[in-house]
Write a protein that holds these residues in place. Structure first.
Motif, PDB file in Angstrom:
ATOM      1  N   ARG A 186      48.655  37.506  34.373  1.00 13.37           N
ATOM      2  CA  ARG A 186      47.496  37.944  35.173  1.00 13.37           C
ATOM      3  C   ARG A 186      47.903  39.192  35.934  1.00 13.37           C
ATOM      4  NH1 ARG A 186      43.442  35.269  33.103  1.00 13.37           N
ATOM      5  NH2 ARG A 186      44.067  33.152  32.628  1.00 13.37           N
ATOM      6  N   PRO A 187      46.925  40.017  36.286  1.00 13.43           N
ATOM      7  CA  PRO A 187      47.271  41.176  37.092  1.00 13.43           C
ATOM      8  C   PRO A 187      47.892  40.743  38.416  1.00 13.43           C
ATOM      9  CG  PRO A 187      44.903  41.134  36.561  1.00 13.43           C
ATOM     10  CD  PRO A 187      45.502  39.894  36.011  1.00 13.43           C
ATOM     11  N   GLU A 194      48.751  40.478  42.325  1.00 12.92           N
ATOM     12  CA  GLU A 194      47.860  40.614  43.479  1.00 12.92           C
ATOM     13  C   GLU A 194      47.945  42.049  43.993  1.00 12.92           C
ATOM     14  OE1 GLU A 194      47.472  38.703  47.888  1.00 12.92           O
ATOM     15  OE2 GLU A 194      47.978  37.352  46.248  1.00 12.92           O
ATOM     16  N   ALA A 245      46.933  44.572  42.265  1.00 13.56           N
ATOM     17  CA  ALA A 245      46.919  45.503  41.139  1.00 13.56           C
ATOM     18  C   ALA A 245      45.523  46.091  40.945  1.00 13.56           C
ATOM     19  CB  ALA A 245      47.379  44.812  39.869  1.00 13.56           C
ATOM     20  N   THR A 246      44.517  45.305  41.282  1.00 11.05           N
ATOM     21  CA  THR A 246      43.145  45.816  41.230  1.00 11.05           C
ATOM     22  C   THR A 246      42.500  45.501  42.578  1.00 11.05           C
ATOM     23  OG1 THR A 246      42.232  43.723  40.459  1.00 11.05           O
ATOM     24  CG2 THR A 246      42.974  45.261  38.767  1.00 11.05           C
ATOM     25  N   ARG A 247      41.409  46.180  42.859  1.00 10.24           N
ATOM     26  CA  ARG A 247      40.743  45.926  44.146  1.00 10.24           C
ATOM     27  C   ARG A 247      40.221  44.489  44.205  1.00 10.24           C
ATOM     28  NH1 ARG A 247      36.264  50.041  46.445  1.00 10.24           N
ATOM     29  NH2 ARG A 247      37.996  51.474  46.172  1.00 10.24           N
ATOM     30  N   GLU A 248      39.716  44.024  43.072  1.00  9.02           N
ATOM     31  CA  GLU A 248      39.170  42.658  43.006  1.00  9.02           C
ATOM     32  C   GLU A 248      40.270  41.618  43.284  1.00  9.02           C
ATOM     33  OE1 GLU A 248      37.861  41.526  39.009  1.00  9.02           O
ATOM     34  OE2 GLU A 248      38.749  39.601  39.517  1.00  9.02           O
ATOM     35  N   ALA A 249      41.468  41.851  42.695  1.00 12.18           N
ATOM     36  CA  ALA A 249      42.551  40.876  42.844  1.00 12.18           C
ATOM     37  C   ALA A 249      43.028  40.761  44.293  1.00 12.18           C
ATOM     38  CB  ALA A 249      43.727  41.259  41.949  1.00 12.18           C
ATOM     39  N   THR A 287      41.081  40.648  46.875  1.00 13.18           N
ATOM     40  CA  THR A 287      40.071  40.013  47.728  1.00 13.18           C
ATOM     41  C   THR A 287      40.277  38.505  47.755  1.00 13.18           C
ATOM     42  OG1 THR A 287      38.539  39.667  45.898  1.00 13.18           O
ATOM     43  CG2 THR A 287      38.387  41.786  47.073  1.00 13.18           C
ATOM     44  N   GLY A 321      38.843  37.148  44.603  1.00 13.03           N
ATOM     45  CA  GLY A 321      39.745  37.380  43.468  1.00 13.03           C
ATOM     46  C   GLY A 321      40.904  36.411  43.477  1.00 13.03           C
TER      47      GLY A 321
END
Lengths: 151, 143
Positions: free
Chosen positions: B88-89, B91, B93-97, B99, B102
């Motif tokens: 998984r990406p 934490e 790594a993306t803006r969603e992750a 949150t 996320g």
């Protein structure tokens, strides 16, 4: 090559020491009180019709054990056999002892009129899970859930 | 859960070879059966050879044999050669992750991944061959 046979019989009070040793070898814990209490519930004549505590002997030495019972309507399930303890001495593994123990307790379960056997395992216990898988057991239609009570 | 093509081909190749370890399996036959190119299959077989699960045989036709321990090698051992189960990406790594939503979703997905790993890690090649044999018996034409 067929697995060498072992003699399987109901556990006796005198077997508890060996059973504790075999369990401790696998888990690293000597659960003396636990096994004495379990024997009182599963190894004594009381309630024997649905409870089974068997040992496997090779050359009259205890090399493994299995514990289980037929439970009625647990989790809404029709009566079925549950195996909740099995272990084999490290030096006796991969010689069919556990397979013969499981076959014996399944025969006991059948005599109680059930047609299924189940067990519950730690998700990371790949070795024991691999054993049950090798005995044609597949995922049951249940999911084990838990909650931390300190939260 | 879906397996990547290479992983799936690797598992099928191993099952073909492990069903009779004494037999030399011809790569071209396996490629034909599973609908992949010989070139594609050869890359997968090389990877399985490098980790000691398969041994290639030289000579006309070129084949391979299963040389692993079928009672110890699990599906997870093979799958992890080709893909990271449950990757998984990280934490953040993306803006969603990053949150709460996320992270909550990631927690549930991690539960699914752990179960998948437990299943794959508990099924040995020997057990898988039994499952395949049952499938074969249940789909055999009635005599």
């Amino acid at each position: 090559m067929p697995a060498p046979t072992v003699r399987i019989r109901p556990a006796d009070r005198a077997d508890i020491g060996d059973i504790i040793d075999i369990d401790a070898e696998a888990t690293g814990l000597r659960k003396v009180d636990y096994w004495h209490e379990l024997f009182a519930r599963y190894g004594s004549a009381r309630g024997r019709q649905q409870r089974f505590f068997l040992v496997a002997l090779r050359d009259e030495r205890i090399v493994g054990f299995i514990v289980g019972e037929t439970r009625d309507w647990e989790f809404g399930s029709p009566p079925c056999g549950w195996v909740f303890g099995i272990s084999v001495r490290r030096t006796e593994r991969e010689s069919g002892v556990a397979s013969q123990l499981l076959a014996a307790i399944c025969e006991d379960f059948r005599r109680t009129g059930v047609t299924k056997v189940r067990t519950l395992l730690a998700r990371d216990d790949h070795l024991v899970m691999a054993f049950f898988r090798s005995q044609d057991m597949m995922a049951a239609p249940f999911i084990a859930l838990e909650r931390d009570l300190t939260e | 859960m879906r397996l990547q093509k290479n992983t799936s081909i690797a598992l099928c190749s191993i099952l073909e070879a492990a069903s009779d370890p004494a037999r030399q399996v011809v790569a071209a036959d396996v490629a034909e059966k599973y609908g992949v190119s010989v070139h594609h299959l050869a890359k997968v077989l090389r990877q399985l050879g490098r980790v000691g699960l398969l041994e290639s045989a030289r000579g006309v036709g070129g084949g391979y044999r299963f040389v692993g321990n079928a009672r110890r090698v699990t599906l997870l051992d093979v799958v992890e050669l080709f893909e990271d189960v449950g990757a998984r990406p990280a934490e953040g790594a993306t803006r969603e992750a990053a949150t709460d939503e996320g992270r909550g979703i990631a927690r549930v997905l991690a539960e699914i991944d752990e179960t998948a790993k437990a299943v794959l890690g508990s099924i040995t090649i020997a057990t898988m061959l039994r499952i395949v044999a049952r499938e074969r018996a249940s789909h055999a034409p009635p005599r």
